[in-house]
Design an enzyme around this catalytic site. Structure first.
Site, short mmCIF file in Angstrom:
data_model
loop_
_atom_site.label_atom_id
_atom_site.label_comp_id
_atom_site.label_asym_id
_atom_site.label_seq_id
_atom_site.Cartn_x
_atom_site.Cartn_y
_atom_site.Cartn_z
N GLY A 155 0.79 -1.23 0.00
CA GLY A 155 0.00 0.00 0.00
C GLY A 155 0.81 1.27 0.00
O GLY A 155 0.25 2.36 -0.15
N ARG A 197 -13.18 21.10 6.01
CA ARG A 197 -14.28 21.30 6.96
C ARG A 197 -13.85 21.13 8.41
O ARG A 197 -14.60 21.44 9.32
CB ARG A 197 -15.43 20.33 6.62
N LYS A 215 -31.02 26.66 10.03
CA LYS A 215 -31.09 25.25 10.37
C LYS A 215 -30.34 24.96 11.66
O LYS A 215 -29.56 25.78 12.14
CB LYS A 215 -30.49 24.40 9.24
N ARG A 248 -28.05 21.66 13.33
CA ARG A 248 -27.39 20.40 13.02
C ARG A 248 -27.22 19.59 14.31
O ARG A 248 -26.32 19.85 15.11
CB ARG A 248 -26.02 20.67 12.39
#
Length: 318
Positions: free
Chosen positions: A41, A99, A197, A199
């Site tokens: 890998g 993020r 909204k 979360r």
């Protein structure tokens, strides 16, 4: 006007179709390079062409599998540094881990900063990226960052394909208002609305309210990343509930993981537009999804970086 010498384009395995488009626009051949894996890998790099003293652009979005593609990028940069490349410009159309840009809870990492450190330490002299999830990520680097945007090109798509006289640009959350306002300005100064909204946990959203007038209007949801599509599909439902006539959506980066394709296909949205910063596999192509290429933006940026010209001028030419 300074010229930093011959442009060399090298890429990993993340998004070869985008690299080919960029090279075609630049009128050059992609430099011969093999990026493979050993049986255990580990990543193996073989750069066939000389890069000594040249202006090298490594094009590699760090999309899924993000860790493999990130390591390919870091190893390519290290190999180029050791091969005495004149300058190493990391072109990262999609910046993985963006993020994770701040601490929300105790004992959380700021992985976007860690990735910036890794790219700098590996030997990159400059980073070119597009529509970062958080603009402050530019400040995580101690090297120059050219932050491009696909927003004018997404807006251009809608101006060419639908009637924009009755449009409202909608931000799916409070954090995307600036992006949505820029998009609205590109569509003849259209009004904007905002989805409020909450979360409860990662990848789950509960739409609470729509701020702005959308009744009888055609709405375009504007985002930077579409991942599981849960947010945007619930936002589209809310817009319909509050009287929107038609709902469209767009985002720069089509991560489209999990049930995203199924959700978009079954949503109330007429169409969803993404760019090719992330390569979309054939099995994920559906009628509701259209793709705008960012190759012209990136090719123009590469030319301008190579000749020390203004990057901002790119978007005056759209």
């Amino acid at each position: 006007m300074k010229n930093h010498g011959e442009v060399v384009v090298i890429a990993g395995n993340s998004n070869q179709p985008l690299v080919e488009k960029i090279c075609k626009i630049l009128g050059i051949e992609q430099s011969a390079c093999e990026v493979k894996q050993f049986s255990d890998g580990e990543i193996s790099i073989d750069i066939m062409d000389s890069v000594r003293g040249r202006d090298v652009f490594v094009i590699q979005p760090t999309s899924g599998p993000v860790n493999d593609h990130l390591m390919e990028l870091l190893i390519l940069i290290d190999a180029l540094k050791r091969a005495s490349a004149g300058r190493i410009n990391a072109v990262v159309p999609y910046y993985g881990y963006a993020r994770q840009d701040r601490k929300v809870r105790a004992r959380e990492p700021i992985t976007a900063k860690l990735v910036a450190n890794l790219m700098t330490v590996s030997g990159a002299d400059r980073v070119i990226c597009m529509d970062l999830h958080a603009g402050q990520i530019q400040g995580y680097f101690d090297i120059p960052v050219d932050h491009l945007t696909a927003v004018p090109y997404l807006a251009k798509y809608f101006k060419e394909h639908i009637d924009t006289s009755n449009i409202v640009a909608v931000s799916p959350d409070l954090g995307g208002v600036t992006r949505t306002r820029k998009f609205a300005e590109e569509i003849n100064g259209a009004p904007i609305a905002i989805i409020e909204k909450r979360r409860p946990k990662a990848n789950e959203n509960v739409v609470m309210n729509v701020i702005g007038s959308i009744e009888g209007k055609d709405c375009i949801l504007v985002d930077d990343i579409i991942d599981t599509a849960g947010t945007v599909c619930k936002a589209a439902d809310a817009l319909k509930k509050y009287g929107a006539k038609k709902v469209y959506g767009c985002a720069t980066h089509g991560v489209l993981s999990g049930l995203a394709i199924e959700r978009i296909d079954n949503s109330v949205m007429e169409r969803f537009v993404i760019t090719d910063t992330i390569d979309l596999p054939a099995e994920k192509h559906i009628d509701k999804i259209d793709i705008v290429s960012v190759a012209p933006i990136l090719a123009n940026a590469i030319t301008r970086v190579n000749t020390d010209r203004s990057i901002s001028k790119i978007f005056e030419e759209v």
